[in-house]
Write a protein that holds these residues in place. Structure first.
Motif, PDB file in Angstrom:
ATOM      1  N   ARG A 113      42.421  36.592  41.111  1.00 48.11           N
ATOM      2  CA  ARG A 113      40.979  36.747  40.907  1.00 48.11           C
ATOM      3  C   ARG A 113      40.632  37.271  39.520  1.00 48.11           C
ATOM      4  N   MET A 114      41.639  37.664  38.732  1.00 47.91           N
ATOM      5  CA  MET A 114      41.419  38.168  37.377  1.00 47.91           C
ATOM      6  C   MET A 114      42.161  37.263  36.403  1.00 47.91           C
ATOM      7  N   LYS A 115      41.464  36.850  35.359  1.00 46.09           N
ATOM      8  CA  LYS A 115      42.043  36.021  34.301  1.00 46.09           C
ATOM      9  C   LYS A 115      41.834  36.731  32.972  1.00 46.09           C
ATOM     10  N   LEU A 116      42.634  36.346  31.991  1.00 43.99           N
ATOM     11  CA  LEU A 116      42.469  36.853  30.638  1.00 43.99           C
ATOM     12  C   LEU A 116      42.201  35.676  29.720  1.00 43.99           C
ATOM     13  N   ARG A 117      41.064  35.735  29.036  1.00 43.81           N
ATOM     14  CA  ARG A 117      40.754  34.728  28.013  1.00 43.81           C
ATOM     15  C   ARG A 117      41.031  35.368  26.665  1.00 43.81           C
TER      16      ARG A 117
ATOM     17  N   CYS B 159      34.285  37.601  41.406  1.00 41.31           N
ATOM     18  CA  CYS B 159      33.762  38.523  42.423  1.00 41.31           C
ATOM     19  C   CYS B 159      33.128  37.776  43.594  1.00 41.31           C
ATOM     20  N   ARG B 160      33.505  36.533  43.771  1.00 37.03           N
ATOM     21  CA  ARG B 160      32.916  35.676  44.798  1.00 37.03           C
ATOM     22  C   ARG B 160      32.940  36.298  46.197  1.00 37.03           C
TER      23      ARG B 160
ATOM     24  N   LYS C 229      29.380  33.959  39.582  1.00 38.78           N
ATOM     25  CA  LYS C 229      30.342  34.679  40.424  1.00 38.78           C
ATOM     26  C   LYS C 229      31.449  35.346  39.624  1.00 38.78           C
ATOM     27  N   ASN C 230      31.282  35.449  38.309  1.00 40.37           N
ATOM     28  CA  ASN C 230      32.295  36.072  37.466  1.00 40.37           C
ATOM     29  C   ASN C 230      31.724  37.294  36.750  1.00 40.37           C
ATOM     30  N   ILE C 231      32.566  38.298  36.608  1.00 44.43           N
ATOM     31  CA  ILE C 231      32.224  39.463  35.800  1.00 44.43           C
ATOM     32  C   ILE C 231      33.194  39.488  34.633  1.00 44.43           C
ATOM     33  N   SER C 232      32.645  39.519  33.427  1.00 45.70           N
ATOM     34  CA  SER C 232      33.453  39.512  32.203  1.00 45.70           C
ATOM     35  C   SER C 232      33.483  40.910  31.600  1.00 45.70           C
ATOM     36  N   PHE C 233      34.678  41.350  31.233  1.00 47.09           N
ATOM     37  CA  PHE C 233      34.890  42.620  30.559  1.00 47.09           C
ATOM     38  C   PHE C 233      35.340  42.277  29.142  1.00 47.09           C
ATOM     39  N   VAL C 234      34.415  42.342  28.194  1.00 44.69           N
ATOM     40  CA  VAL C 234      34.684  41.935  26.810  1.00 44.69           C
ATOM     41  C   VAL C 234      35.274  43.118  26.061  1.00 44.69           C
ATOM     42  N   MET C 235      36.485  42.932  25.576  1.00 40.23           N
ATOM     43  CA  MET C 235      37.216  43.991  24.901  1.00 40.23           C
ATOM     44  C   MET C 235      36.923  44.003  23.409  1.00 40.23           C
ATOM     45  N   ASN C 236      37.044  45.153  22.821  1.00 40.25           N
ATOM     46  CA  ASN C 236      36.982  45.276  21.375  1.00 40.25           C
ATOM     47  C   ASN C 236      38.262  44.660  20.815  1.00 40.25           C
TER      48      ASN C 236
ATOM     49  N   LYS D 193      48.474  47.566  25.868  1.00 45.61           N
ATOM     50  CA  LYS D 193      49.902  47.508  26.177  1.00 45.61           C
ATOM     51  C   LYS D 193      50.184  46.100  26.715  1.00 45.61           C
ATOM     52  N   VAL D 194      50.515  45.203  25.826  1.00 47.74           N
ATOM     53  CA  VAL D 194      50.663  43.788  26.150  1.00 47.74           C
ATOM     54  C   VAL D 194      51.693  43.558  27.252  1.00 47.74           C
ATOM     55  N   ASP D 195      52.745  44.342  27.259  1.00 47.28           N
ATOM     56  CA  ASP D 195      53.801  44.156  28.262  1.00 47.28           C
ATOM     57  C   ASP D 195      53.347  44.507  29.681  1.00 47.28           C
ATOM     58  N   GLU D 196      52.186  45.149  29.839  1.00 46.44           N
ATOM     59  CA  GLU D 196      51.694  45.518  31.164  1.00 46.44           C
ATOM     60  C   GLU D 196      50.562  44.611  31.662  1.00 46.44           C
ATOM     61  N   VAL D 197      50.122  43.673  30.841  1.00 50.69           N
ATOM     62  CA  VAL D 197      48.984  42.822  31.207  1.00 50.69           C
ATOM     63  C   VAL D 197      49.318  41.934  32.404  1.00 50.69           C
ATOM     64  N   ASP D 198      50.504  41.347  32.446  1.00 50.99           N
ATOM     65  CA  ASP D 198      50.860  40.470  33.569  1.00 50.99           C
ATOM     66  C   ASP D 198      50.804  41.210  34.904  1.00 50.99           C
ATOM     67  N   ASP D 199      51.349  42.422  34.943  1.00 50.99           N
ATOM     68  CA  ASP D 199      51.306  43.207  36.177  1.00 50.99           C
ATOM     69  C   ASP D 199      49.873  43.543  36.557  1.00 50.99           C
ATOM     70  N   PHE D 200      49.063  43.848  35.560  1.00 50.86           N
ATOM     71  CA  PHE D 200      47.642  44.128  35.806  1.00 50.86           C
ATOM     72  C   PHE D 200      46.963  42.924  36.453  1.00 50.86           C
ATOM     73  N   LEU D 201      47.183  41.740  35.899  1.00 52.71           N
ATOM     74  CA  LEU D 201      46.554  40.525  36.437  1.00 52.71           C
ATOM     75  C   LEU D 201      47.041  40.231  37.856  1.00 52.71           C
ATOM     76  N   LYS D 202      48.313  40.479  38.133  1.00 57.70           N
ATOM     77  CA  LYS D 202      48.877  40.214  39.459  1.00 57.70           C
ATOM     78  C   LYS D 202      48.255  41.095  40.550  1.00 57.70           C
ATOM     79  N   ARG D 203      47.779  42.275  40.173  1.00 60.30           N
ATOM     80  CA  ARG D 203      47.147  43.169  41.154  1.00 60.30           C
ATOM     81  C   ARG D 203      45.926  42.522  41.816  1.00 60.30           C
ATOM     82  N   PHE D 204      45.340  41.555  41.139  1.00 61.41           N
ATOM     83  CA  PHE D 204      44.097  40.945  41.620  1.00 61.41           C
ATOM     84  C   PHE D 204      44.331  39.619  42.334  1.00 61.41           C
ATOM     85  N   HIS D 205      45.571  39.241  42.532  1.00 65.88           N
ATOM     86  CA  HIS D 205      45.935  38.058  43.317  1.00 65.88           C
ATOM     87  C   HIS D 205      45.165  36.803  42.889  1.00 65.88           C
TER      88      HIS D 205
END
Length: 90
Positions: free
Chosen positions: A50-54, A65-66, A23-30, A36-48
């Motif tokens: 459902r989005m995590k950063l490893r 994507c459950r 039930k997970n979709i992984s987006f593996v970054m280079n 833009k590290v300062d914008e990552v928290d806001d990005f994650l919050k948009r998904f309530h």
């Protein structure tokens, strides 16, 4: 055709691969992506929650994507890729 466009968009966003596992979709970054590290928290919050950063050798955004209908999954992945692209310094 849509898949090739999606691959190009992922490449522009410095995404090396998009993988679905259960039930997970992984987006593996280079690892060299200039995020833009300062914008990552806001990005994650948009998904309530459902989005995590490893943070690994290659950072990975993991989307739960459950509750996403199968017919909506492709467009959801495309939207996420476009949003990740906004996190990349140009």
């Amino acid at each position: 055709m849509e898949v090739s466009i999606l691959r190009q968009q992922a490449h522009q966003a410095w995404i090396m691969s998009v993988e679905q596992k259960g039930k997970n979709i992984s987006f593996v970054m280079n690892a060299r992506a200039r995020v833009k590290v300062d914008e990552v928290d806001d990005f994650l919050k948009r998904f309530h929650g459902r989005m995590k950063l490893r943070t690994e050798m290659n950072p990975v955004f993991v989307y739960d994507c459950r509750n996403t209908a199968k017919k909506e999954l492709f467009s959801q992945v495309r939207d996420i890729i476009l949003q990740i692209n906004e996190l990349i310094e140009k």
